[in-house]
Design an enzyme around this catalytic site. Structure first.
Site, PDB file in Angstrom:
ATOM      1  N   HIS A 398      -9.696   1.550  -7.658  1.00 11.19           N
ATOM      2  CA  HIS A 398      -9.542   2.083  -6.302  1.00 11.19           C
ATOM      3  C   HIS A 398      -8.066   2.195  -5.921  1.00 11.19           C
ATOM      4  O   HIS A 398      -7.601   3.242  -5.452  1.00 11.19           O
ATOM      5  CB  HIS A 398     -10.287   1.163  -5.329  1.00 11.19           C
ATOM      6  CG  HIS A 398     -10.198   1.590  -3.890  1.00 11.19           C
ATOM      7  ND1 HIS A 398     -11.193   2.296  -3.270  1.00 11.19           N
ATOM      8  CD2 HIS A 398      -9.238   1.397  -2.957  1.00 11.19           C
ATOM      9  CE1 HIS A 398     -10.851   2.519  -2.014  1.00 11.19           C
ATOM     10  NE2 HIS A 398      -9.666   1.983  -1.797  1.00 11.19           N
ATOM     11  N   GLU A 399      -7.305   1.112  -6.136  1.00 11.60           N
ATOM     12  CA  GLU A 399      -5.895   1.126  -5.751  1.00 11.60           C
ATOM     13  C   GLU A 399      -5.081   2.068  -6.635  1.00 11.60           C
ATOM     14  O   GLU A 399      -4.179   2.753  -6.147  1.00 11.60           O
ATOM     15  CB  GLU A 399      -5.319  -0.301  -5.828  1.00 11.60           C
ATOM     16  CG  GLU A 399      -6.014  -1.304  -4.916  1.00 11.60           C
ATOM     17  CD  GLU A 399      -6.081  -0.842  -3.476  1.00 11.60           C
ATOM     18  OE1 GLU A 399      -5.105  -0.219  -3.004  1.00 11.60           O
ATOM     19  OE2 GLU A 399      -7.100  -1.081  -2.813  1.00 11.60           O
ATOM     20  N   HIS A 402      -5.377   5.443  -5.282  1.00 13.28           N
ATOM     21  CA  HIS A 402      -4.434   5.735  -4.199  1.00 13.28           C
ATOM     22  C   HIS A 402      -3.080   6.147  -4.753  1.00 13.28           C
ATOM     23  O   HIS A 402      -2.443   7.089  -4.270  1.00 13.28           O
ATOM     24  CB  HIS A 402      -4.271   4.502  -3.302  1.00 13.28           C
ATOM     25  CG  HIS A 402      -5.397   4.318  -2.328  1.00 13.28           C
ATOM     26  ND1 HIS A 402      -5.887   5.333  -1.542  1.00 13.28           N
ATOM     27  CD2 HIS A 402      -6.134   3.224  -2.006  1.00 13.28           C
ATOM     28  CE1 HIS A 402      -6.863   4.883  -0.787  1.00 13.28           C
ATOM     29  NE2 HIS A 402      -7.048   3.602  -1.054  1.00 13.28           N
ATOM     30  N   HIS A 408      -9.066   7.792   1.106  1.00 14.56           N
ATOM     31  CA  HIS A 408     -10.400   7.224   1.291  1.00 14.56           C
ATOM     32  C   HIS A 408     -11.403   8.329   1.572  1.00 14.56           C
ATOM     33  O   HIS A 408     -11.115   9.282   2.304  1.00 14.56           O
ATOM     34  CB  HIS A 408     -10.391   6.240   2.465  1.00 14.56           C
ATOM     35  CG  HIS A 408      -9.817   4.905   2.123  1.00 14.56           C
ATOM     36  ND1 HIS A 408      -9.199   4.095   3.046  1.00 14.56           N
ATOM     37  CD2 HIS A 408      -9.744   4.247   0.948  1.00 14.56           C
ATOM     38  CE1 HIS A 408      -8.792   2.991   2.462  1.00 14.56           C
ATOM     39  NE2 HIS A 408      -9.110   3.058   1.178  1.00 14.56           N
TER      40      HIS A 408
END
Length: 1223
Positions: A398-399, A402, A408
Site C-alpha cells: 500500500h505505502e 503511494h 486512496h
C-alpha cells in the site's frame, strides 16, 4: 466422569505466548494472538502428482547461514549486544533426501480448513539481487556484513485453480501467502527453529486474512507531497537535484514493459528482537516475497518486480534515534535522511537502491507513512511501515503504491465501490476482505506516472542462479505440542486413558491435572505414542525406517451381476468391487473409477395395460400417507433439478401440493419423463441409450427407430370441425399407440374444452369433467404433457411415444353448442400407420439430406496473405434446415474449397508519443516534464491496438526530460522597523533588507535596494536640552562565505546633556577613533566627545589626548570599521543615512549566521567564533575577537541623574539597538 466430560465440552481458545527476547529458550510461537479463526495443518512434500514423499518441508538454508564476512571496526568494543555468527551444521545423518538434488520445483500438500491443496512451487529467482548483502549496524556503524541469500523463497500456484497464487518460503517450515480462487490464507509454522524434528510431521497454523483483527493504514496515515515536512531541506534538495538531473545510471535495462524496484530493506531492533536474530532474515524475505506476488497480480496491468539489493538490521540505540513515538512525520523525515546517507553513490553498484522500505514495531502512529509520487527521488522514495505479521506485506504494498503515485481509492477518484471488495489502495487497508486486487484507479494512476520513473528500467539480475536447497527432517513430542497449544507448563493429560492416543491431543497443567483440554485435533504425525510407535494420520503405528508412505488404493475384482430389480418393464442389475487391493493407507489416494457397474435387464414390456412405474410408487401412498391431516391421491411430479431426478416426489391430485417422500425411487425407474431409456440405480441416474446399453450415446430418430435416419417416419396431420348435437363430449380423432411429437390445438376461440381419453383403459387423462382449462404441465401414461391456454385457445403437446391409443374429444359448454374445430399432427413409424380418413393428410417423411456450404473457416493470417477453406454442414433438402452431420452420407461429402484471404499488407507496430506535459518546476534545478509513450499497431478499421513494448522496433522514445532549469529570481525581503533611536526630538529607525530566492539562498535582485533607514520625529525635548539625533552609518559584517558586506545599524539612544555643561574631556574611548569623527555634527555625540570634536574642527589631530580615560585606538588592518570614504561623509547633514556605494545600489546583505571556519585566511579578527542571532555583541580592548558594535534587543539604561551614557569602564563601548530579523 460426567462433570469431567461437561468441563471438557467447554474448551478454551488457543492462547499463544510470544517470546519477544532474542535467544530465549522459551519456544517462539509466531501467532499474534489476534486471530478470530484459524486452522492447524501438517503439510507434506509430494511429487508432481500429489503423491506423498515426506513430511520434511524445510530447506537447508535455515540450517546453514553460509559464508560470512566479518567487518568489525578495530576500535569497537565487544560486548554482550554483539551478534553471534551462525555456524553451518552438518545435515543430520550426513545423507540427502532422495529426489531433492537439482530440483527446480517443489510440491506440497496443505490442508486448508478441510480442503486439501496441492501447491506447485518454483524458486523466486528475482527477489534477491546477486551481490546484495545483509548488514548489522549499531550507533550508525557497521558491525558485520554477510551475503544476502534467498535459497528458500518460492512462488507458484495451486493445482486445479487457474487464478490461485502462492508466495511461500520453506527456510523454516512453510510460511507465506496462499491465494485461492475464493480467499487469501496465511500459513506459518506453529513454532520456529524445529527443523531437526520435522521428519515425521510439523504443525502449521493457517488463517484467513480477515481473521487478523486489526486495522492497518489510517486515512491520514499517508504523507502527500504538500505535507512532506522534511524541515529546512530546500538547500539539500537543491544539492541532490543536481545529482538527479545530471547523473544518469548506467545499468542493465529490463525488458520492455517490465519494471524492477530495487529495494533497500531496513529492519529496526524492535523487529529483530520480536522475531529473533536467527529467524528475522528468513521472515523479512518471506514478507517481501508476498509483496512481490502482490505486485505481480494481473489487476495491476503491468509487470513490476520487487528486487532486494540490500538488507540492514539497525541496532537498539540507532532504532530509538530514528523513530520518534507518536510522530510519524518526524520519524519519516529522519528515516529518509538516514536512508539517503546509506545510498551507494556509484549508480552501477549492485546495492544502489531505488526505494527504501523501513520496518519497525515501534508505535510511531499509523501503520504506514509515505510520500506520494516519490519514486526515484533521492530523498522521497522511502516508506515507513509498522510490522505486525505477514499481513504487513499489504501495508508495504500500500505505502509503496503511494510512492509510485497511487492515491486512496474513493478519495478524489471514482473507485469507492472497490474498497469493500479488497482493493490494495483502500483508505482503510483492512484484512476484512477475502482477496486483494488493484483497483482501476490504481492501474490508471500508475500508468500515468510509471513512464517518468527511469530508475525502474534497470534489470539487476544475472542469468545464473543457485539451485534449490535440500530438505532435512524434524519432529516434536506430545508434551511440547501441549506447551505450544496452551502455554508454558502444559503437558500430556494423564487423567484418563485412551486406546487411540493419536485421535486427539489432550493436555493438562500440573496445577490442575484433572482438567484436560484439547483442540480436537490429533497429535502431529511422528509423535511418539507408545514404545516403538508413533502417530501417523491419527493412528498409532510401528516405527520403521522402511515405512511405506502414500500407499494408493487398488480395486479388487468385480463380483457377479446380481438379480434384476424388475421382472418386466425394464430393470437394472449391478455388480461391485472394493478398494482393498490394497487399501489406501498413510495418506495414499483412493481408488479411481466407479465402485458399481450396471446393466439393463428385463426390458420387455409388462403384460396387460401400461402402468407408469413411478406413478405406482406414488399411488401406494394413497392409503396411508397423511399430509396436512388428510389422505390424498398422489401422482408423480418431476422436479427441474437434475440432482433430484431419482428422488420420489409426488403431487396431490386433490390440492396440487408437492411433497418430498424422503426416499429414492426403486431401481429401474426412469430418471425423467423426457428420457425414455435412462434409469435410476442406488439413487443415481444411469445414462442408457436407445440400444438399452448403459453409457451408450445412441438415440431414436423422430419415429422411434434407434439410430435411424427418419426414412421410415411419417407425419399425419388434419383439421376437424364438428357441431355438437347432444350433451356430452364429442369425439374428434383417435391417435394410435407409438405416435410421437403429438400436437393438438384449437383453430379459433371456442368455449369447448379438449378432453383426452385412454382408449384401452377408458380413463380420462385431461379435463374429464370439462373444467376451465389453465396452462399447466402434468404427467400421464408415462409421458409429460403440456397444456397451454393463450387468448382463449387451448393447445396440447407431448413428445411421446404413446404406450396406448388415445382419443381426442371436444366438450362443449352446453347442448347444441357452436362448432368446434381442431388441428392435430403427429409422427409415426410407417409400420404403425392407421387407416387414413378423408380428413387426414399423409405426408412423406422421407427426408433426404445433402452437404451444403456452411461457412468459410477463419483465415490463417490476419494480414499479408492467408488461406481459408470451406466448412460444410448437413442440410435437409425439404426446408434447408441444418441438421446433425451424421445424417448425411460422409462418402458424398465434397472436398473443401481453398481460397486466398487477407491479402492486404501487415502494418507494423510503431511508437506513439503524447505531447510533453507541463514542467514540474518554473525554475531551479529540478524541473522535469514527462509524456506518455505506447506501442500501437494500426488496424484496418482505423483504430489501434496496444502492443507490448518489445513488438516495436527501435529504442523507446524519451519519456522524461529536464525543463526550465534556470536560476529562480530573487526578491527583496524586508524586516520590521526598529524603535526610534531618540526618546524625544528627531531620531532614526532601521530595518534589515536582504535579497533572497524562494530556496532561501542569496540571489541577485532587480531594482534599487529599499531604504534601510528612515527619520523618526518625536515630541521636542524640554528644558535646555538639545535634540539628540543620531544618523545611521554602514558597517560591515562577515558572511558565512568569509566576505564582508555592508550592514546598517543605528546608534544607541543617547541621553540629553545640557549645552551649558562645560567640556571637561571625552567620555568614551571611541572618541579617539577617526572613523567616528563624522558624528561630531550631532549635538549628542559632540557633548560625548567634545575634546575630540573641537580638535577635529580646529585642524588635523596629531594624536589622541592623553587623558586619564583615553585609551589608544585599536583599529587594525582589515578592520570592519572603515572611516569615511571622503570628507563629504563628515559634512553630511545630520539624520540622513549614509552608506557605501554597494549599499546604495541594493547589494544583498547577509543576516547574521554561522561563519565559515574552514578558511582561516578569510576570518576577520573581530568575528565571533559562534555568533548567536539576537544575542548582545560587545568589544573589549583586552579581548581579541570582539566586534565594535553589539547586537542587543534591549539597550542598556542610563540613570537620568547622570549626564553621561551608561558604560562599563572595564569594557568601554557603545551599544546599538538590533533591528528585527527578516522573515
Amino acid at each position: 466422569m460426567a462433570p469431567l466430560r461437561a468441563l471438557l465440552s467447554y474448551l478454551l481458545p488457543l492462547h499463544c505466548a510470544l517470546c519477544a527476547a532474542a535467544g530465549s529458550r522459551t519456544p517462539e510461537l509466531h501467532l499474534s494472538g489476534k486471530l478470530s479463526d484459524y486452522g492447524v495443518t501438517v503439510p507434506c512434500s509430494t511429487d508432481f502428482r500429489g503423491r506423498f514423499l515426506s513430511h520434511v518441508v524445510s530447506g537447508p538454508a535455515a540450517a546453514s547461514a553460509g559464508s560470512m564476512v566479518v567487518d568489525t571496526p578495530p576500535t569497537l568494543p565487544r560486548h554482550s549486544s554483539h551478534l553471534r555468527v551462525a555456524r553451518s551444521p552438518l545435515h543430520p545423518g550426513g545423507t540427502l533426501w532422495p529426489g531433492r538434488v537439482g530440483r527446480h520445483s517443489l510440491y506440497f500438500n496443505v490442508t486448508v480448513f478441510g480442503k486439501e491443496l496441492h501447491l506447485r512451487l518454483r524458486p523466486n529467482r528475482r527477489l534477491v539481487v546477486p551481490g546484495s548483502s545483509v548488514e548489522w549496524q549499531e550507533d550508525f556503524r557497521e558491525l558485520f556484513r554477510q551475503p544476502l541469500r534467498q535459497e528458500c523463497v518460492y512462488t507458484g500456484g495451486v493445482t486445479g485453480m487457474p487464478g490461485a497464487a502462492v508466495a511461500i518460503s520453506n527456510c523454516d517450515g512453510l510460511a507465506g501467502l496462499i491465494r485461492t480462487d475464493s480467499t487469501d490464507f496465511f500459513i506459518e509454522p506453529l513454532e520456529r527453529g524445529q527443523q531437526e524434528k520435522e521428519a515425521s510431521g510439523r504443525t502449521h497454523v493457517v488463517y484467513r486474512r480477515e481473521a487478523v483483527q486489526q486495522e492497518w493504514a489510517e486515512p491520514d496515515g499517508d504523507l502527500h507531497n504538500e505535507a512532506f515536512g522534511l524541515g529546512d531541506l530546500p538547500n539539500l534538495l537543491g544539492l541532490v537535484g543536481d545529482q538527479l538531473g545530471d547523473t544518469e545510471r548506467k545499468r542493465r535495462h529490463a525488458k520492455p514493459g517490465s519494471y524492477s524496484i530495487e529495494v533497500l530493506l531496513v529492519v529496526d531492533d524492535s523487529v529483530v528482537r520480536f522475531h529473533g536474530k536467527e529467524h528475522v532474515q528468513n521472515y523479512v524475505l518471506t514478507l517481501m516475497n508476498i509483496v512481490d506476488e502482490i505486485y505481480h497480480d494481473e489487476s495491476l496491468g503491468v509487470h513490476i518486480n520487487i528486487a532486494l539489493v540490500r538488507l540492514i538490521m539497525v541496532g537498539y540505540r540507532q532504532s530509538l534515534s530514528l523513530i520518534e513515538r507518536g510522530n510519524p512525520s518526524r520519524s519519516l523525515e529522519q528515516v529518509c535522511r538516514w536512508a539517503h546517507s546509506q545510498q551507494r553513490q556509484d549508480p552501477s553498484h549492485a546495492e544502489h537502491h531505488d526505494h527504501v522500505v523501513f520496518l519497525t514495531r515501534q508505535d510511531f502512529g499509523p501503520s504506514g507513512y509515505a510520500p506520494v509520487t516519490g519514486m526515484c527521488h533521492p530523498l522521497r522514495s522511502c516508506a515507513l511501515n509498522h510490522e505486525d505479521g505477514f499481513s504487513s506485506a499489504f501495508v508495504i504494498a500500500h505505502e509503496t503504491g503511494h510512492v509510485l503515485g497511487m492515491e486512496h481509492d474513493g478519495q478524489g477518484n471514482g473507485c469507492a465501490d472497490e474498497t469493500s471488495l479488497g482493493s490494495v489502495m483502500a483508505p482503510l487497508v483492512q484484512a476484512a476482505f477475502h482477496r486483494f486486487h488493484w483497483s482501476r484507479c490504481s492501474k490508471l494512476e500508475l500508468s500515468r506516472y510509471l513512464p517518468s520513473y527511469d530508475c525502474l528500467l534497470d534489470d539487476p539480475f544475472d542469468p545464473a542462479w543457485p539451485q534449490p536447497p535440500e530438505l532435512p527432517g524434524i519432529n516434536y513430542s506430545m508434551d511440547e505440542q501441549c506447551r505450544f497449544d496452551f502455554g508454558s507448563g502444559y503437558q500430556t493429560c494423564l487423567a484418563f486413558r485412551t486406546f487411540e492416543p493419536c485421535k486427539q491431543l489432550w493436555c493438562s497443567h500440573p496445577d490442575n491435572p484433572y482438567f484436560c483440554k484439547t483442540k480436537k485435533g490429533p497429535p502431529l504425525d511422528g509423535t511418539e505414542c507408545a514404545p516403538g510407535k508413533w502417530c501417523f494420520k491419527g493412528h498409532c503405528i510401528w516405527k520403521s525406517p522402511e515405512q511405506t508412505y502414500g500407499q494408493d488404493g487398488g480395486w479388487s475384482s468385480w463380483t457377479k451381476f446380481g438379480s434384476c430389480s424388475r421382472s418386466c418393464g425394464g430393470g437394472v442389475r449391478s455388480r461391485s468391487r472394493s478398494c482393498n487391493n490394497p487399501s489406501p493407507a498413510y495418506g495414499g489416494r483412493l481408488c479411481l473409477g466407479p465402485m458399481f457397474e450396471y446393466q439393463v435387464c428385463n426390458s420387455e414390456e409388462c403384460p396387460g395395460t401400461y402402468e407408469d412405474f413411478r406413478a405406482q410408487q406414488c399411488a401406494k401412498r394413497n392409503s396411508y400417507y397423511v399430509h396436512q391431516n388428510a389422505k390424498h391421491s398422489w401422482v408423480p411430479y418431476e422436479p427441474d433439478d437434475d440432482a433430484q431426478k431419482c428422488e420420489l416426489i409426488c403431487q396431490s391430485a386433490d390440492t396440487g401440493d408437492v411433497v418430498f417422500m424422503n426416499q429414492v425411487v426403486h431401481d429401474g425407474t426412469r430418471c425423467s419423463y423426457r428420457d425414455p431409456y435412462s434409469v435410476c440405480a442406488r439413487g443415481e441416474c444411469v445414462p442408457v441409450g436407445c440400444d438399452k446399453e448403459v453409457g451408450s450415446m445412441k438415440a431414436d430418430d423422430k419415429c422411434g427407430v434407434c439410430g435411424g435416419d427418419n426414412s421410415h417416419c411419417r407425419t399425419v396431420k388434419g383439421t376437424l370441425g364438428k357441431a355438437s348435437k347432444q350433451a356430452g363430449a364429442l369425439k374428434l380423432v383417435q391417435i394410435p399407440a407409438g405416435a410421437r411429437h403429438i400436437q393438438i390445438e384449437a383453430l379459433e376461440k371456442s368455449p369447448h374444452r379438449i378432453v383426452v381419453k385412454n382408449q384401452v383403459t377408458g380413463s380420462f387423462i385431461l379435463n374429464p369433467k370439462g373444467k376451465e382449462a389453465t396452462s399447466r404441465t402434468f404427467t400421464a401414461m408415462g409421458l409429460e404433457w403440456e397444456d397451454a391456454v393463450e387468448d382463449a385457445k387451448e393447445s396440447l403437446k407431448t413428445s411421446g411415444p404413446l404406450p396406448e391409443a388415445i382419443a381426442i374429444l371436444a366438450l362443449p359448454p352446453t347442448e347444441g353448442g357452436p362448432r368446434s374445430s381442431l388441428a392435430y399432427k403427429y409422427v409415426i413409424h410407417e409400420d404403425l400407420l392407421p387407416l387414413i380418413g378423408s380428413n387426414n393428410v399423409l405426408l412423406e417423411e422421407m427426408d433426404t439430406y445433402e452437404w451444403a456450404l456452411k461457412s468459410w473457416a477463419p483465415c490463417s493470417k490476419a494480414c499479408g496473405g492467408g488461406i481459408q477453406f470451406t466448412k460444410y454442414g448437413c442440410r435437409r433438402r425439404r426446408d434447408h434446415h441444418m441438421v446433425q452431420r451424421h445424417l448425411c452420407d460422409h462418402k458424398k461429402r465434397p472436398k473443401p474449397i481453398r481460397r486466398r484471404c487477407n491479402q492486404h499488407p501487415c502494418s507494423q507496430p510503431v511508437w506513439v508519443t503524447e505531447e510533453w506535459g507541463a514542467c514540474s518546476r518554473s525554475c531551479g534545478k529540478l524541473g522535469v516534464q514527462t509524456r506518455g509513450i505506447q506501442c500501437l499497431l494500426p488496424l484496418s478499421n482505423g483504430t489501434h491496438k496496444v502492443m507490448p513494448a518489445k513488438a516495436c522496433a527501435g529504442d523507446r522514445p524519451e519519456a522524461r526530460r529536464p525543463c526550465l532549469r534556470v536560476p529562480c529570481p530573487a526578491q527583496w525581503r524586508l524586516g520590521a522597523w526598529s524603535q526610534c533611536s531618540a526618546t524625544c526630538g528627531e531620531g532614526i529607525q532601521q530595518r534589515q533588507v536582504v535579497c533572497r530566492t524562494n530556496a532561501n539562498s542569496l540571489g541577485h535582485c532587480e531594482g534599487d535596494r529599499p531604504d534601510t533607514v528612515q527619520v523618526c520625529s518625536l515630541p521636542a525635548c524640554g528644558g535646555n536640552h538639545q535634540n539628540s539625533t543620531v544618523r545611521a552609518d554602514v558597517w560591515e559584517l562577515g558572511t558565512p562565505e568569509g566576505q564582508w558586506v555592508p550592514q546598517s545599524e543605528p546608534l544607541h539612544p543617547i541621553n540629553k546633556i545640557s549645552s551649558t555643561e562645560p567640556c571637561t574631556g571625552d567620555r568614551s574611548v571611541f572618541c579617539q577613533m577617526e572613523v567616528l569623527d563624522r558624528y561630531c555634527s550631532i549635538p549628542g555625540y559632540h557633548r560625548l566627545c567634545c575634546v575630540s570634536c573641537i580638535k577635529k574642527a580646529s585642524g588635523p589631530n596629531p594624536g589622541p589626548d592623553p587623558g586619564p580615560t583615553s585609551l589608544p585606538p585599536f583599529s587594525t588592518p582589515g578592520s570592519p570599521l572603515p572611516g569615511p570614504q571622503d570628507p563629504a561623509d563628515a559634512a553630511e547633514p545630520p539624520g540622513k543615512p549614509t552608506g557605501s556605494e554597494d549599499h546604495q545600489h541594493g547589494r544583498a546583505t547577509q543576516l547574521p549566521g554561522a561563519l565559515d571556519t574552514s578558511s582561516p585566511g578569510t576570518q576577520h579578527p573581530f568575528a565571533p567564533e559562534t555568533p548567536i542571532p539576537g544575542a548582545s555583541w560587545s568589544i573589549s580592548p583586552t579581548t581579541p575577537g570582539g566586534l565594535p558594535w553589539g547586537w542587543t534587543q534591549t539597550p542598556t539604561p542610563v540613570p537620568e541623574d547622570k549626564g553621561q551614557p551608561g558604560e562599563d569602564l572595564r569594557h568601554p563601548g557603545t551599544s546599538l539597538p538590533a533591528a528585527s530579523p527578516v522573515t
